[in-house]
Design a protein around this motif. Structure first.
Motif, PDB file in Angstrom:
ATOM      1  N   ARG A  64      45.772  34.129  58.834  1.00 46.46           N
ATOM      2  CA  ARG A  64      44.588  33.455  59.366  1.00 46.46           C
ATOM      3  C   ARG A  64      43.359  34.359  59.280  1.00 46.46           C
ATOM      4  N   VAL A  65      42.283  33.812  58.756  1.00 46.59           N
ATOM      5  CA  VAL A  65      41.001  34.503  58.701  1.00 46.59           C
ATOM      6  C   VAL A  65      40.053  33.724  59.599  1.00 46.59           C
ATOM      7  N   ALA A  66      39.422  34.413  60.532  1.00 46.85           N
ATOM      8  CA  ALA A  66      38.526  33.770  61.497  1.00 46.85           C
ATOM      9  C   ALA A  66      37.164  33.488  60.868  1.00 46.85           C
ATOM     10  N   ALA A  67      36.615  32.316  61.169  1.00 46.22           N
ATOM     11  CA  ALA A  67      35.295  31.949  60.657  1.00 46.22           C
ATOM     12  C   ALA A  67      34.232  32.936  61.120  1.00 46.22           C
ATOM     13  N   ASN A  68      34.370  33.493  62.330  1.00 47.17           N
ATOM     14  CA  ASN A  68      33.391  34.472  62.815  1.00 47.17           C
ATOM     15  C   ASN A  68      33.330  35.691  61.900  1.00 47.17           C
ATOM     16  N   SER A  69      34.480  36.135  61.414  1.00 45.89           N
ATOM     17  CA  SER A  69      34.518  37.262  60.478  1.00 45.89           C
ATOM     18  C   SER A  69      33.829  36.890  59.176  1.00 45.89           C
ATOM     19  N   VAL A  70      34.059  35.673  58.737  1.00 41.02           N
ATOM     20  CA  VAL A  70      33.441  35.206  57.495  1.00 41.02           C
ATOM     21  C   VAL A  70      31.923  35.134  57.655  1.00 41.02           C
ATOM     22  N   TYR A  71      31.451  34.648  58.792  1.00 43.68           N
ATOM     23  CA  TYR A  71      30.005  34.600  59.040  1.00 43.68           C
ATOM     24  C   TYR A  71      29.390  35.990  58.928  1.00 43.68           C
ATOM     25  N   ARG A  72      30.045  37.000  59.516  1.00 46.17           N
ATOM     26  CA  ARG A  72      29.519  38.362  59.447  1.00 46.17           C
ATOM     27  C   ARG A  72      29.459  38.846  58.000  1.00 46.17           C
ATOM     28  N   ILE A  73      30.487  38.563  57.243  1.00 45.82           N
ATOM     29  CA  ILE A  73      30.503  38.966  55.829  1.00 45.82           C
ATOM     30  C   ILE A  73      29.419  38.221  55.057  1.00 45.82           C
ATOM     31  N   LEU A  74      29.263  36.931  55.317  1.00 44.82           N
ATOM     32  CA  LEU A  74      28.220  36.156  54.635  1.00 44.82           C
ATOM     33  C   LEU A  74      26.828  36.688  54.953  1.00 44.82           C
ATOM     34  N   ASP A  75      26.599  37.103  56.184  1.00 44.54           N
ATOM     35  CA  ASP A  75      25.303  37.694  56.544  1.00 44.54           C
ATOM     36  C   ASP A  75      25.030  38.945  55.714  1.00 44.54           C
ATOM     37  N   VAL A  76      26.060  39.773  55.522  1.00 41.41           N
ATOM     38  CA  VAL A  76      25.912  40.980  54.711  1.00 41.41           C
ATOM     39  C   VAL A  76      25.697  40.598  53.245  1.00 41.41           C
ATOM     40  N   PHE A  77      26.405  39.570  52.768  1.00 40.92           N
ATOM     41  CA  PHE A  77      26.214  39.105  51.395  1.00 40.92           C
ATOM     42  C   PHE A  77      24.780  38.627  51.171  1.00 40.92           C
ATOM     43  N   VAL A  78      24.242  37.874  52.104  1.00 37.29           N
ATOM     44  CA  VAL A  78      22.871  37.378  51.970  1.00 37.29           C
ATOM     45  C   VAL A  78      21.893  38.552  51.954  1.00 37.29           C
ATOM     46  N   ALA A  79      22.085  39.500  52.857  1.00 42.50           N
ATOM     47  CA  ALA A  79      21.196  40.660  52.921  1.00 42.50           C
ATOM     48  C   ALA A  79      21.247  41.484  51.638  1.00 42.50           C
ATOM     49  N   ALA A  80      22.406  41.512  50.977  1.00 41.97           N
ATOM     50  CA  ALA A  80      22.583  42.280  49.746  1.00 41.97           C
ATOM     51  C   ALA A  80      22.323  41.448  48.485  1.00 41.97           C
ATOM     52  N   ASN A  81      21.869  40.204  48.646  1.00 39.96           N
ATOM     53  CA  ASN A  81      21.521  39.317  47.525  1.00 39.96           C
ATOM     54  C   ASN A  81      22.739  38.810  46.744  1.00 39.96           C
ATOM     55  N   LEU A  82      23.910  38.819  47.361  1.00 37.27           N
ATOM     56  CA  LEU A  82      25.109  38.293  46.707  1.00 37.27           C
ATOM     57  C   LEU A  82      25.287  36.811  46.944  1.00 37.27           C
ATOM     58  N   ALA A  83      24.678  36.315  47.999  1.00 36.64           N
ATOM     59  CA  ALA A  83      24.813  34.896  48.353  1.00 36.64           C
ATOM     60  C   ALA A  83      23.474  34.388  48.860  1.00 36.64           C
ATOM     61  N   ARG A  84      23.327  33.086  48.793  1.00 43.59           N
ATOM     62  CA  ARG A  84      22.146  32.401  49.322  1.00 43.59           C
ATOM     63  C   ARG A  84      22.617  31.376  50.338  1.00 43.59           C
ATOM     64  N   ARG A  85      21.838  31.216  51.385  1.00 47.11           N
ATOM     65  CA  ARG A  85      22.174  30.225  52.405  1.00 47.11           C
ATOM     66  C   ARG A  85      21.383  28.954  52.135  1.00 47.11           C
ATOM     67  N   VAL A  86      22.090  27.847  52.055  1.00 48.04           N
ATOM     68  CA  VAL A  86      21.460  26.537  51.943  1.00 48.04           C
ATOM     69  C   VAL A  86      21.284  26.074  53.383  1.00 48.04           C
ATOM     70  N   GLU A  87      20.082  26.255  53.889  1.00 53.50           N
ATOM     71  CA  GLU A  87      19.792  26.059  55.310  1.00 53.50           C
ATOM     72  C   GLU A  87      20.157  24.661  55.796  1.00 53.50           C
ATOM     73  N   SER A  88      19.754  23.633  55.063  1.00 52.89           N
ATOM     74  CA  SER A  88      19.951  22.261  55.533  1.00 52.89           C
ATOM     75  C   SER A  88      21.424  21.861  55.592  1.00 52.89           C
ATOM     76  N   ALA A  89      22.271  22.584  54.874  1.00 54.48           N
ATOM     77  CA  ALA A  89      23.704  22.283  54.868  1.00 54.48           C
ATOM     78  C   ALA A  89      24.501  23.286  55.700  1.00 54.48           C
ATOM     79  N   ASN A  90      23.832  24.324  56.228  1.00 57.06           N
ATOM     80  CA  ASN A  90      24.498  25.421  56.922  1.00 57.06           C
ATOM     81  C   ASN A  90      25.692  25.894  56.104  1.00 57.06           C
ATOM     82  N   ALA A  91      25.417  26.145  54.828  1.00 57.82           N
ATOM     83  CA  ALA A  91      26.459  26.543  53.890  1.00 57.82           C
ATOM     84  C   ALA A  91      25.870  27.575  52.923  1.00 57.82           C
TER      85      ALA A  91
END
Length: 158
Positions: A64-91
């Motif tokens: 099991r991987v917790a969504a909270n852990s994934v959110y933290r990783i996604l925040d780091v990905f966005v800050a490092a330009n590896l991912a983009r957040r689609v605001e209107s879809a929260n994805a």
């Protein structure tokens, strides 16, 4: 019409390698969990939520991987330009050109949920100028256009 921004798009193993290089240049560690989250994100056909990614990685790893852990990783990905957040879809979507910093204009299909992006430095530059003129600093323009993609629009034609 504004100037388009040209860059090399990566996919598959090339994208994973470019992401790892960009992440390490940003001073971050490319851990196995981060690699798995990025793999799930980059293989998703449409913007993925932290819950989608947690479920996908849980299936692959058998734990099991917790969504909270994934959110933290996604925040780091966005800050490092590896991912983009689609605001209107929260994805999130993987950035297929992590070596290139620029603002994206997202096109989000209300029918199928697909999101693509276009680069128009003239348009986003004008948004940045207007915001700076109003006293805003540390800008991150978010421009999203909602509608129907070409595939879904074909089905709407009578």
């Amino acid at each position: 019409m504004g100037a388009a921004h040209h860059h090399e798009h990566h996919e598959g193993e090339s994208l994973a390698e470019a992401a790892q290089r960009a992440f390490e240049r940003a001073g971050e560690q490319w851990t196995p969990m981060r690699a798995q989250i990025f793999a799930a994100l980059s293989s998703s056909a449409k913007p993925a939520s932290a819950y989608d990614l947690a479920e996908a990685v849980s299936k692959v790893t058998g734990r099991r991987v917790a969504a909270n852990s994934v959110y933290r990783i996604l925040d780091v990905f966005v800050a490092a330009n590896l991912a983009r957040r689609v605001e209107s879809a929260n994805a999130y979507i993987a950035n297929t050109h992590p070596d290139c910093e620029h603002d994206c204009i997202f096109l989000v299909c209300d029918s199928c949920g697909q999101a693509s992006h276009v680069d128009d430095d003239g348009l986003t530059g004008a948004v940045r100028q207007a915001a700076e003129k109003a006293g805003f600093t540390r800008l991150r323009p978010v421009i999203e256009v909602r509608g129907s993609c070409a595939t879904c629009s074909e089905g709407d034609v009578a």
